[in-house]
Design an enzyme around this catalytic site. Structure first.
Site, mmCIF file in Angstrom:
data_model
loop_
_atom_site.group_PDB
_atom_site.id
_atom_site.type_symbol
_atom_site.label_atom_id
_atom_site.label_comp_id
_atom_site.label_asym_id
_atom_site.label_seq_id
_atom_site.Cartn_x
_atom_site.Cartn_y
_atom_site.Cartn_z
ATOM 1 N N MET A 77 -6.323 -2.768 -5.238
ATOM 2 C CA MET A 77 -6.059 -2.523 -4.087
ATOM 3 C C MET A 77 -5.860 -1.073 -3.440
ATOM 4 O O MET A 77 -5.049 -0.610 -4.147
ATOM 5 C CB MET A 77 -5.020 -3.938 -3.463
ATOM 6 C CG MET A 77 -5.330 -5.473 -2.948
ATOM 7 S SD MET A 77 -4.677 -5.798 -2.933
ATOM 8 C CE MET A 77 -5.023 -7.813 -2.555
ATOM 9 N N GLY A 78 -6.076 -0.990 -2.695
ATOM 10 C CA GLY A 78 -5.524 0.036 -1.751
ATOM 11 C C GLY A 78 -6.953 0.538 -1.128
ATOM 12 O O GLY A 78 -8.096 1.291 -1.481
ATOM 13 N N ARG A 79 -7.307 0.659 0.184
ATOM 14 C CA ARG A 79 -7.985 0.937 1.478
ATOM 15 C C ARG A 79 -8.354 2.184 1.760
ATOM 16 O O ARG A 79 -9.259 2.935 1.420
ATOM 17 C CB ARG A 79 -8.568 0.223 2.744
ATOM 18 C CG ARG A 79 -9.252 1.045 3.707
ATOM 19 C CD ARG A 79 -8.704 -0.085 4.639
ATOM 20 N NE ARG A 79 -9.095 -1.651 5.099
ATOM 21 C CZ ARG A 79 -7.664 -2.406 4.827
ATOM 22 N NH1 ARG A 79 -7.226 -1.337 5.641
ATOM 23 N NH2 ARG A 79 -7.997 -3.989 4.910
ATOM 24 N N ASP B 144 0.529 -1.703 0.378
ATOM 25 C CA ASP B 144 -0.258 -0.225 0.147
ATOM 26 C C ASP B 144 1.226 1.016 -0.131
ATOM 27 O O ASP B 144 0.329 2.188 -0.583
ATOM 28 C CB ASP B 144 -0.774 -0.048 1.262
ATOM 29 C CG ASP B 144 -1.813 -0.726 1.079
ATOM 30 O OD1 ASP B 144 -2.807 -1.558 -0.148
ATOM 31 O OD2 ASP B 144 -2.103 -1.454 2.533
ATOM 32 N N GLN C 76 -1.779 -8.886 -7.474
ATOM 33 C CA GLN C 76 -0.896 -7.954 -7.730
ATOM 34 C C GLN C 76 0.370 -7.841 -6.314
ATOM 35 O O GLN C 76 1.297 -6.835 -6.211
ATOM 36 C CB GLN C 76 -1.863 -6.809 -7.371
ATOM 37 C CG GLN C 76 -2.254 -6.251 -6.407
ATOM 38 C CD GLN C 76 -3.875 -5.633 -6.996
ATOM 39 O OE1 GLN C 76 -3.602 -4.609 -6.837
ATOM 40 N NE2 GLN C 76 -4.596 -6.403 -6.355
ATOM 41 N N ARG C 77 0.066 -8.880 -5.146
ATOM 42 C CA ARG C 77 0.972 -8.696 -4.309
ATOM 43 C C ARG C 77 1.722 -9.957 -3.805
ATOM 44 O O ARG C 77 2.995 -9.557 -3.167
ATOM 45 C CB ARG C 77 -0.125 -8.858 -2.299
ATOM 46 C CG ARG C 77 -0.934 -10.152 -2.254
ATOM 47 C CD ARG C 77 -1.687 -9.382 -1.368
ATOM 48 N NE ARG C 77 -2.365 -10.723 -0.939
ATOM 49 C CZ ARG C 77 -2.908 -10.409 0.256
ATOM 50 N NH1 ARG C 77 -3.552 -9.328 1.157
ATOM 51 N NH2 ARG C 77 -3.473 -12.383 0.839
ATOM 52 N N GLU D 99 -9.800 0.164 -4.866
ATOM 53 C CA GLU D 99 -11.088 -0.216 -4.341
ATOM 54 C C GLU D 99 -11.650 0.806 -2.899
ATOM 55 O O GLU D 99 -12.790 0.232 -2.768
ATOM 56 C CB GLU D 99 -10.210 -1.884 -3.199
ATOM 57 C CG GLU D 99 -9.003 -1.173 -2.803
ATOM 58 C CD GLU D 99 -8.849 -3.125 -2.261
ATOM 59 O OE1 GLU D 99 -9.291 -4.043 -2.559
ATOM 60 O OE2 GLU D 99 -8.017 -2.664 -1.359
#
Length: 407
Positions: free
Chosen positions: A187-189, A143, A301-302, A244
Protein backbone atom coordinates in the site's frame (compact mmCIF):
# COMPACT_ATOMS: atom_id res chain seq x y z
CA UNK A 1 -18.99 16.34 36.73
CA UNK A 2 -16.50 17.47 34.09
CA UNK A 3 -17.30 18.17 30.47
CA UNK A 4 -18.67 15.45 28.23
CA UNK A 5 -16.30 14.06 25.62
CA UNK A 6 -17.06 12.73 22.13
CA UNK A 7 -14.61 10.61 20.14
CA UNK A 8 -14.74 9.15 16.63
CA UNK A 9 -12.59 7.14 14.24
CA UNK A 10 -12.33 7.82 10.53
CA UNK A 11 -10.56 6.70 7.37
CA UNK A 12 -8.76 3.41 6.84
CA UNK A 13 -8.25 1.12 9.84
CA UNK A 14 -4.95 0.13 11.44
CA UNK A 15 -3.75 -2.47 13.92
CA UNK A 16 -3.44 0.13 16.71
CA UNK A 17 -6.19 2.69 16.09
CA UNK A 18 -8.09 1.19 19.02
CA UNK A 19 -5.11 1.80 21.30
CA UNK A 20 -5.65 5.50 20.60
CA UNK A 21 -9.32 5.07 21.47
CA UNK A 22 -8.27 3.38 24.71
CA UNK A 23 -5.93 6.30 25.42
CA UNK A 24 -8.72 8.81 24.82
CA UNK A 25 -11.21 6.93 26.98
CA UNK A 26 -8.95 6.15 29.94
CA UNK A 27 -7.39 9.62 30.02
CA UNK A 28 -10.79 11.32 29.84
CA UNK A 29 -12.07 9.11 32.62
CA UNK A 30 -9.02 9.67 34.85
CA UNK A 31 -9.21 13.44 34.25
CA UNK A 32 -12.77 13.57 35.56
CA UNK A 33 -14.71 13.92 32.30
CA UNK A 34 -18.45 13.58 32.47
CA UNK A 35 -19.99 11.19 29.99
CA UNK A 36 -17.81 9.80 27.21
CA UNK A 37 -19.51 9.10 23.91
CA UNK A 38 -18.31 7.38 20.76
CA UNK A 39 -19.43 8.26 17.25
CA UNK A 40 -20.49 5.12 15.43
CA UNK A 41 -19.17 5.40 11.84
CA UNK A 42 -17.46 8.72 12.38
CA UNK A 43 -18.91 12.12 11.51
CA UNK A 44 -21.27 10.50 9.02
CA UNK A 45 -22.76 8.38 11.81
CA UNK A 46 -22.90 11.36 14.15
CA UNK A 47 -25.04 13.24 11.64
CA UNK A 48 -27.49 10.34 12.01
CA UNK A 49 -27.16 10.59 15.81
CA UNK A 50 -25.48 7.20 16.13
CA UNK A 51 -23.76 7.61 19.49
CA UNK A 52 -22.44 4.96 21.88
CA UNK A 53 -22.00 5.18 25.65
CA UNK A 54 -18.35 4.18 26.09
CA UNK A 55 -18.66 3.78 29.86
CA UNK A 56 -21.06 0.92 29.21
CA UNK A 57 -18.84 -0.65 26.55
CA UNK A 58 -15.34 -0.01 27.89
CA UNK A 59 -15.78 0.38 31.62
CA UNK A 60 -13.56 -2.53 32.67
CA UNK A 61 -9.83 -3.21 32.52
CA UNK A 62 -10.41 -6.43 30.55
CA UNK A 63 -12.37 -4.56 27.89
CA UNK A 64 -9.54 -2.03 27.57
CA UNK A 65 -6.91 -4.75 27.22
CA UNK A 66 -9.00 -6.49 24.57
CA UNK A 67 -9.57 -3.16 22.82
CA UNK A 68 -5.82 -2.57 22.58
CA UNK A 69 -5.44 -6.01 20.99
CA UNK A 70 -8.32 -5.60 18.54
CA UNK A 71 -7.49 -4.36 15.01
CA UNK A 72 -9.57 -2.08 12.81
CA UNK A 73 -11.90 0.67 14.01
CA UNK A 74 -13.94 -0.42 17.03
CA UNK A 75 -16.38 2.44 16.59
CA UNK A 76 -16.64 1.98 12.83
CA UNK A 77 -15.35 4.44 10.26
CA UNK A 78 -16.37 6.57 7.30
CA UNK A 79 -14.89 8.49 4.38
CA UNK A 80 -17.22 11.45 4.65
CA UNK A 81 -15.91 14.77 3.35
CA UNK A 82 -17.24 17.59 5.48
CA UNK A 83 -18.25 20.46 3.18
CA UNK A 84 -17.16 24.01 3.90
CA UNK A 85 -19.72 26.23 5.68
CA UNK A 86 -20.06 28.17 2.44
CA UNK A 87 -21.05 24.98 0.63
CA UNK A 88 -23.51 23.73 3.26
CA UNK A 89 -23.78 25.46 6.62
CA UNK A 90 -26.73 23.25 7.49
CA UNK A 91 -24.38 20.34 8.19
CA UNK A 92 -22.53 22.43 10.78
CA UNK A 93 -25.75 23.61 12.36
CA UNK A 94 -26.84 19.98 12.71
CA UNK A 95 -23.53 18.94 14.24
CA UNK A 96 -23.40 21.80 16.73
CA UNK A 97 -27.03 21.19 17.64
CA UNK A 98 -26.08 17.60 18.48
CA UNK A 99 -23.05 18.79 20.45
CA UNK A 100 -25.38 20.99 22.48
CA UNK A 101 -27.94 18.21 22.96
CA UNK A 102 -25.34 15.87 24.45
CA UNK A 103 -23.52 18.72 26.26
CA UNK A 104 -20.25 17.95 24.49
CA UNK A 105 -17.28 20.03 25.57
CA UNK A 106 -14.51 18.25 23.67
CA UNK A 107 -14.47 16.41 20.34
CA UNK A 108 -11.61 14.04 19.47
CA UNK A 109 -11.25 12.57 15.98
CA UNK A 110 -8.80 9.75 15.28
CA UNK A 111 -7.69 9.64 11.67
CA UNK A 112 -5.37 10.71 8.87
CA UNK A 113 -5.12 13.66 6.48
CA UNK A 114 -8.81 13.83 5.67
CA UNK A 115 -9.85 13.44 9.31
CA UNK A 116 -7.60 16.34 10.24
CA UNK A 117 -9.44 18.33 7.56
CA UNK A 118 -12.65 17.61 9.50
CA UNK A 119 -11.12 18.82 12.77
CA UNK A 120 -9.71 21.92 11.06
CA UNK A 121 -13.13 22.83 9.62
CA UNK A 122 -15.03 22.18 12.85
CA UNK A 123 -12.60 24.16 14.98
CA UNK A 124 -12.64 27.08 12.54
CA UNK A 125 -16.44 27.10 12.46
CA UNK A 126 -16.57 26.81 16.24
CA UNK A 127 -14.29 29.82 16.56
CA UNK A 128 -16.44 31.75 14.10
CA UNK A 129 -19.63 31.20 16.11
CA UNK A 130 -17.71 31.62 19.41
CA UNK A 131 -18.35 28.08 20.58
CA UNK A 132 -16.45 26.87 23.64
CA UNK A 133 -16.19 23.31 22.31
CA UNK A 134 -12.61 22.11 21.81
CA UNK A 135 -11.69 20.09 18.70
CA UNK A 136 -8.48 18.04 18.69
CA UNK A 137 -7.22 15.47 16.19
CA UNK A 138 -5.48 12.20 17.01
CA UNK A 139 -3.10 11.02 14.24
CA UNK A 140 -3.63 7.64 12.58
CA UNK A 141 -2.50 6.20 9.27
CA UNK A 142 -0.35 3.31 8.12
CA UNK A 143 0.77 5.58 5.27
CA UNK A 144 2.91 7.66 7.67
CA UNK A 145 2.28 10.76 5.56
CA UNK A 146 1.08 13.31 8.15
CA UNK A 147 3.12 16.47 8.58
CA UNK A 148 4.40 17.83 11.91
CA UNK A 149 4.65 14.42 13.56
CA UNK A 150 7.84 12.35 13.35
CA UNK A 151 5.74 9.33 12.42
CA UNK A 152 2.14 8.22 12.63
CA UNK A 153 0.62 5.52 14.86
CA UNK A 154 -0.28 2.54 12.69
CA UNK A 155 2.82 2.79 10.52
CA UNK A 156 5.15 0.94 12.89
CA UNK A 157 2.91 -2.14 13.10
CA UNK A 158 2.25 -2.19 9.36
CA UNK A 159 6.00 -1.85 8.73
CA UNK A 160 6.70 -4.73 11.13
CA UNK A 161 4.17 -6.92 9.31
CA UNK A 162 5.54 -6.00 5.88
CA UNK A 163 9.17 -6.65 6.90
CA UNK A 164 8.21 -10.01 8.43
CA UNK A 165 6.15 -11.13 5.44
CA UNK A 166 8.88 -9.97 3.06
CA UNK A 167 11.40 -12.23 4.83
CA UNK A 168 9.03 -15.15 4.41
CA UNK A 169 8.40 -14.36 0.74
CA UNK A 170 12.15 -14.20 0.12
CA UNK A 171 12.61 -17.59 1.80
CA UNK A 172 9.80 -19.04 -0.28
CA UNK A 173 11.15 -17.65 -3.55
CA UNK A 174 14.50 -19.37 -3.02
CA UNK A 175 13.09 -22.89 -2.66
CA UNK A 176 13.70 -23.87 -6.28
CA UNK A 177 16.83 -23.53 -8.38
CA UNK A 178 14.92 -21.69 -11.09
CA UNK A 179 14.93 -18.19 -12.56
CA UNK A 180 12.01 -16.21 -11.15
CA UNK A 181 10.94 -12.72 -10.14
CA UNK A 182 8.48 -12.12 -7.30
CA UNK A 183 6.83 -8.71 -6.99
CA UNK A 184 5.15 -7.80 -3.70
CA UNK A 185 2.66 -4.95 -4.04
CA UNK A 186 2.42 -2.80 -0.92
CA UNK A 187 0.00 0.00 0.00
CA UNK A 188 0.92 3.66 -0.51
CA UNK A 189 -0.90 6.00 -2.86
CA UNK A 190 1.46 8.97 -2.95
CA UNK A 191 4.07 8.22 -0.27
CA UNK A 192 6.33 5.17 -0.19
CA UNK A 193 6.88 4.71 3.54
CA UNK A 194 5.22 1.28 3.60
CA UNK A 195 7.01 -0.09 0.54
CA UNK A 196 10.28 1.22 1.94
CA UNK A 197 9.67 -0.72 5.15
CA UNK A 198 10.13 -3.93 3.17
CA UNK A 199 13.85 -3.09 3.36
CA UNK A 200 13.70 -3.80 7.10
CA UNK A 201 13.63 -7.51 6.24
CA UNK A 202 17.36 -7.19 5.63
CA UNK A 203 19.62 -8.70 8.28
CA UNK A 204 22.22 -11.36 8.93
CA UNK A 205 19.79 -14.04 7.76
CA UNK A 206 18.21 -12.18 4.83
CA UNK A 207 19.38 -9.90 2.02
CA UNK A 208 16.06 -8.09 1.88
CA UNK A 209 14.28 -7.14 -1.35
CA UNK A 210 16.49 -6.63 -4.38
CA UNK A 211 14.56 -3.56 -5.54
CA UNK A 212 12.19 -1.15 -3.80
CA UNK A 213 9.96 0.96 -6.08
CA UNK A 214 8.43 4.11 -4.60
CA UNK A 215 5.92 6.78 -5.72
CA UNK A 216 8.49 9.47 -4.95
CA UNK A 217 10.57 8.44 -8.00
CA UNK A 218 9.00 8.38 -11.50
CA UNK A 219 9.05 4.89 -12.99
CA UNK A 220 11.16 4.24 -16.09
CA UNK A 221 10.35 1.00 -17.91
CA UNK A 222 13.73 1.01 -19.66
CA UNK A 223 15.80 1.48 -16.49
CA UNK A 224 13.68 -1.01 -14.55
CA UNK A 225 14.06 -3.79 -17.12
CA UNK A 226 17.76 -3.09 -17.47
CA UNK A 227 18.20 -3.39 -13.70
CA UNK A 228 16.17 -6.61 -13.45
CA UNK A 229 18.12 -8.14 -16.32
CA UNK A 230 21.40 -7.28 -14.60
CA UNK A 231 20.17 -8.90 -11.38
CA UNK A 232 19.29 -12.08 -13.30
CA UNK A 233 22.96 -12.45 -14.17
CA UNK A 234 23.82 -12.39 -10.46
CA UNK A 235 21.11 -14.57 -8.91
CA UNK A 236 18.29 -16.93 -9.81
CA UNK A 237 15.50 -15.49 -7.72
CA UNK A 238 14.72 -11.78 -7.55
CA UNK A 239 12.27 -10.20 -5.10
CA UNK A 240 10.88 -6.70 -5.64
CA UNK A 241 8.86 -4.55 -3.24
CA UNK A 242 6.64 -2.13 -5.16
CA UNK A 243 4.35 0.57 -3.86
CA UNK A 244 0.85 0.43 -5.35
CA UNK A 245 1.27 4.15 -6.12
CA UNK A 246 4.25 3.82 -8.48
CA UNK A 247 3.62 5.97 -11.53
CA UNK A 248 5.20 7.24 -14.73
CA UNK A 249 6.78 10.64 -15.18
CA UNK A 250 3.48 12.00 -16.54
CA UNK A 251 1.66 10.87 -13.38
CA UNK A 252 -0.03 7.78 -14.82
CA UNK A 253 -0.33 5.02 -12.22
CA UNK A 254 1.04 1.65 -13.30
CA UNK A 255 -2.11 0.04 -11.97
CA UNK A 256 -4.11 2.05 -14.53
CA UNK A 257 -1.95 0.56 -17.27
CA UNK A 258 -3.02 -2.83 -15.91
CA UNK A 259 -6.67 -1.89 -16.35
CA UNK A 260 -7.34 -0.49 -12.88
CA UNK A 261 -10.51 1.42 -11.99
CA UNK A 262 -10.54 5.21 -12.27
CA UNK A 263 -13.16 5.58 -9.51
CA UNK A 264 -12.40 8.08 -6.74
CA UNK A 265 -13.83 8.63 -3.24
CA UNK A 266 -15.32 11.80 -1.72
CA UNK A 267 -11.83 13.23 -1.21
CA UNK A 268 -10.75 12.64 -4.82
CA UNK A 269 -8.53 9.66 -3.93
CA UNK A 270 -8.48 6.61 -6.19
CA UNK A 271 -10.70 3.95 -4.63
CA UNK A 272 -8.36 1.15 -5.62
CA UNK A 273 -4.76 1.02 -6.87
CA UNK A 274 -4.61 -2.74 -7.29
CA UNK A 275 -2.64 -4.00 -10.27
CA UNK A 276 0.85 -2.50 -10.00
CA UNK A 277 2.43 -5.87 -9.21
CA UNK A 278 0.59 -7.59 -12.03
CA UNK A 279 1.68 -4.90 -14.49
CA UNK A 280 5.34 -5.22 -13.47
CA UNK A 281 5.11 -9.01 -13.72
CA UNK A 282 3.69 -8.90 -17.24
CA UNK A 283 6.35 -6.37 -18.24
CA UNK A 284 9.13 -8.70 -17.10
CA UNK A 285 7.57 -11.76 -18.72
CA UNK A 286 7.07 -9.97 -22.03
CA UNK A 287 10.53 -8.41 -22.29
CA UNK A 288 12.73 -10.83 -20.37
CA UNK A 289 10.82 -14.10 -20.70
CA UNK A 290 11.14 -14.80 -16.99
CA UNK A 291 8.71 -16.57 -14.65
CA UNK A 292 7.02 -14.02 -12.39
CA UNK A 293 4.62 -13.97 -9.47
CA UNK A 294 2.74 -10.93 -8.15
CA UNK A 295 1.63 -10.87 -4.51
CA UNK A 296 -0.71 -8.20 -3.14
CA UNK A 297 -0.60 -7.71 0.62
CA UNK A 298 -3.78 -5.62 0.27
CA UNK A 299 -5.70 -5.09 3.53
CA UNK A 300 -3.68 -7.75 5.38
CA UNK A 301 -0.92 -5.24 6.09
CA UNK A 302 -3.06 -2.70 7.94
CA UNK A 303 -4.88 -4.80 10.54
CA UNK A 304 -2.44 -7.55 11.54
CA UNK A 305 -2.92 -7.24 15.31
CA UNK A 306 -1.14 -10.56 15.87
CA UNK A 307 2.09 -8.83 14.80
CA UNK A 308 1.92 -5.32 16.24
CA UNK A 309 4.89 -3.24 17.31
CA UNK A 310 4.84 -2.61 21.06
CA UNK A 311 6.30 0.85 20.45
CA UNK A 312 3.41 1.55 18.08
CA UNK A 313 0.78 0.32 20.54
CA UNK A 314 2.17 2.49 23.33
CA UNK A 315 2.52 5.60 21.20
CA UNK A 316 -0.97 5.19 19.77
CA UNK A 317 -2.28 5.15 23.33
CA UNK A 318 -0.18 8.18 24.27
CA UNK A 319 -1.31 10.42 21.41
CA UNK A 320 -4.91 9.68 22.38
CA UNK A 321 -4.22 10.69 25.96
CA UNK A 322 -2.33 13.85 25.03
CA UNK A 323 -5.19 14.95 22.77
CA UNK A 324 -7.67 14.64 25.63
CA UNK A 325 -5.40 16.54 28.01
CA UNK A 326 -5.01 19.31 25.44
CA UNK A 327 -8.77 19.58 24.93
CA UNK A 328 -9.49 19.63 28.67
CA UNK A 329 -6.84 22.33 29.06
CA UNK A 330 -8.68 24.53 26.56
CA UNK A 331 -6.79 23.84 23.33
CA UNK A 332 -8.71 23.59 20.05
CA UNK A 333 -7.73 23.29 16.40
CA UNK A 334 -4.80 21.09 17.38
CA UNK A 335 -3.49 17.59 16.67
CA UNK A 336 -1.42 15.47 19.01
CA UNK A 337 1.97 14.57 17.48
CA UNK A 338 5.07 12.51 18.19
CA UNK A 339 8.39 14.30 18.70
CA UNK A 340 11.59 12.24 18.38
CA UNK A 341 14.72 13.22 20.28
CA UNK A 342 17.74 13.29 17.92
CA UNK A 343 20.25 10.47 18.12
CA UNK A 344 20.20 7.05 19.72
CA UNK A 345 18.71 5.39 21.68
CA UNK A 346 15.20 6.07 20.41
CA UNK A 347 13.25 8.41 22.68
CA UNK A 348 10.01 10.17 21.78
CA UNK A 349 7.44 12.37 23.47
CA UNK A 350 4.04 13.80 22.53
CA UNK A 351 2.95 17.38 21.98
CA UNK A 352 0.23 19.19 20.01
CA UNK A 353 0.54 21.03 16.71
CA UNK A 354 -1.68 23.27 14.58
CA UNK A 355 -4.11 21.01 12.73
CA UNK A 356 -4.52 23.59 9.95
CA UNK A 357 -0.89 22.95 9.01
CA UNK A 358 -1.54 19.19 8.77
CA UNK A 359 -4.91 18.91 7.02
CA UNK A 360 -4.86 17.94 3.33
CA UNK A 361 -1.07 17.79 3.14
CA UNK A 362 1.23 14.79 2.64
CA UNK A 363 4.73 13.92 3.81
CA UNK A 364 6.90 11.97 1.39
CA UNK A 365 10.13 10.07 1.96
CA UNK A 366 13.07 12.49 1.69
CA UNK A 367 14.82 11.98 -1.63
CA UNK A 368 18.11 11.83 0.27
CA UNK A 369 16.86 8.54 1.80
CA UNK A 370 16.42 7.00 -1.65
CA UNK A 371 19.40 5.63 -3.59
CA UNK A 372 20.47 7.54 -6.73
CA UNK A 373 18.95 4.93 -9.06
CA UNK A 374 15.58 5.37 -7.31
CA UNK A 375 15.16 1.64 -6.70
CA UNK A 376 16.25 1.18 -3.09
CA UNK A 377 16.35 3.09 0.22
CA UNK A 378 19.44 4.11 2.17
CA UNK A 379 20.66 3.36 5.67
CA UNK A 380 19.08 6.64 6.78
CA UNK A 381 15.63 5.16 6.25
CA UNK A 382 16.51 2.12 8.33
CA UNK A 383 17.82 4.34 11.15
CA UNK A 384 14.49 6.16 11.08
CA UNK A 385 12.16 3.17 10.79
CA UNK A 386 13.88 0.35 12.67
CA UNK A 387 13.07 1.70 16.18
CA UNK A 388 9.37 1.91 15.29
CA UNK A 389 8.94 -1.86 14.81
CA UNK A 390 10.45 -2.93 18.12
CA UNK A 391 8.64 -5.11 20.66
CA UNK A 392 5.47 -7.15 20.45
CA UNK A 393 2.08 -7.14 22.12
CA UNK A 394 0.95 -10.72 22.49
CA UNK A 395 -2.73 -11.36 21.70
CA UNK A 396 -5.03 -13.10 24.15
CA UNK A 397 -5.65 -16.47 22.53
CA UNK A 398 -8.90 -18.43 22.91
CA UNK A 399 -9.43 -21.74 21.10
CA UNK A 400 -6.21 -21.20 19.21
CA UNK A 401 -7.00 -17.78 17.72
CA UNK A 402 -6.71 -14.20 19.02
CA UNK A 403 -9.64 -12.84 21.02
CA UNK A 404 -11.04 -9.46 19.91
CA UNK A 405 -13.77 -7.20 21.18
CA UNK A 406 -16.59 -5.61 19.21
CA UNK A 407 -19.56 -3.31 19.70
Amino acid sequence: MGMNVLVGQSGGPTAVINSSLAGVYQTARSCGAGRIYGMQYGIEGLLQEKLLDLDTLLGSSLNIELLKRTPSSYLGSCRYKLPTPEQDEGVYQTLFRLFAKYEIGAVLYIGGNDSMDTIAKLSAYGERIRSEIRFVGVPKTIDNDLLLTDHTPGFGSAAKYIATVMKEIIRDSNVYDLNSVTITEIMGRHAGWLAASASLAKGADCDGPDLVLLPEVPFSEELFLKRVDALRAEKNNIVIAASEGVRLKDGTFLCDLAGGSGAVDAFGHKVTLSGTGRYLGSLIRHHLGCKTRAIELSTLQRCASHLTSRIDVNEAYQVGGVAVQAALAGETGRMSAILRRPGAPYVASCETVDVQAVANKEKSIPLSWITPDGMQVSDAFEAYARPLIQGEQIPIYVNGVPLHTRV
